[in-house]
Design a protein around this motif. Sequence first.
Motif, short mmCIF file in Angstrom:
data_model
loop_
_atom_site.label_atom_id
_atom_site.label_comp_id
_atom_site.label_asym_id
_atom_site.label_seq_id
_atom_site.Cartn_x
_atom_site.Cartn_y
_atom_site.Cartn_z
N ILE A 4 16.04 23.36 -35.63
CA ILE A 4 16.11 22.57 -34.39
C ILE A 4 15.74 23.42 -33.19
N THR A 5 16.22 24.66 -33.15
CA THR A 5 15.90 25.57 -32.04
C THR A 5 14.40 25.88 -32.03
N THR A 8 12.54 23.04 -30.58
CA THR A 8 12.67 23.04 -29.12
C THR A 8 11.60 23.92 -28.50
N ARG A 12 8.47 22.57 -26.23
CA ARG A 12 8.41 22.98 -24.83
C ARG A 12 7.21 23.88 -24.54
N ALA A 19 11.98 18.25 -24.67
CA ALA A 19 12.71 17.74 -25.83
C ALA A 19 14.20 18.00 -25.64
N SER A 20 14.81 17.27 -24.73
CA SER A 20 16.23 17.48 -24.48
C SER A 20 17.07 17.10 -25.69
N TRP A 21 16.57 16.19 -26.52
CA TRP A 21 17.30 15.81 -27.72
C TRP A 21 17.49 16.99 -28.65
N SER A 22 16.49 17.87 -28.73
CA SER A 22 16.60 19.01 -29.64
C SER A 22 17.62 20.02 -29.13
N GLU A 23 17.73 20.15 -27.82
CA GLU A 23 18.73 21.06 -27.27
C GLU A 23 20.14 20.55 -27.57
#
Length: 144
Positions: A4-5, A8, A12, A19-23
């Motif tokens: 996931i990181t 991100t 980006r 991708a605020s969802w991934s954060e």
Amino acid sequence: MFVITMLTVVFRVILKIPASWSEELAQYSFIFLAFIGSAAIMQDESHIKITVLIDRMSERVQKILRIVGRLLMLWFLAIFTLGAWDNVRLNWTIELPTVAWMKIGYMYLVLLLSGIIMIFYLLLNLYYDLTGRIPAGSGTGGAA
């Protein structure tokens, strides 16, 4: 959490897409990892501890301090677990702002399960201390 990181970063830096969802998912997966890991190491009591003073005391005093410490932890974990249960019920259907399928209640469910596991191992180690039994597979001569 690693995948996931990395997503991100890819979104980006390479794709120039926020991708605020991934954060948010990375933050929640870190929380999941921390609490599940904490519950897992309760069995053999691998949490970090400073034993400078306790190591200098007699075995009987060490045992008494372990029992008192476990009873204090049990009180805290009972409150923690009951609070997690209340939050599971209250937040089960509440969605994260950026990830509709991820419910806030899921995070509290992980906290609830880790609390139950920690209480189980805490009671098991308390039992070992009170009875003087040695945990299976332990070469230490008792639950420390």
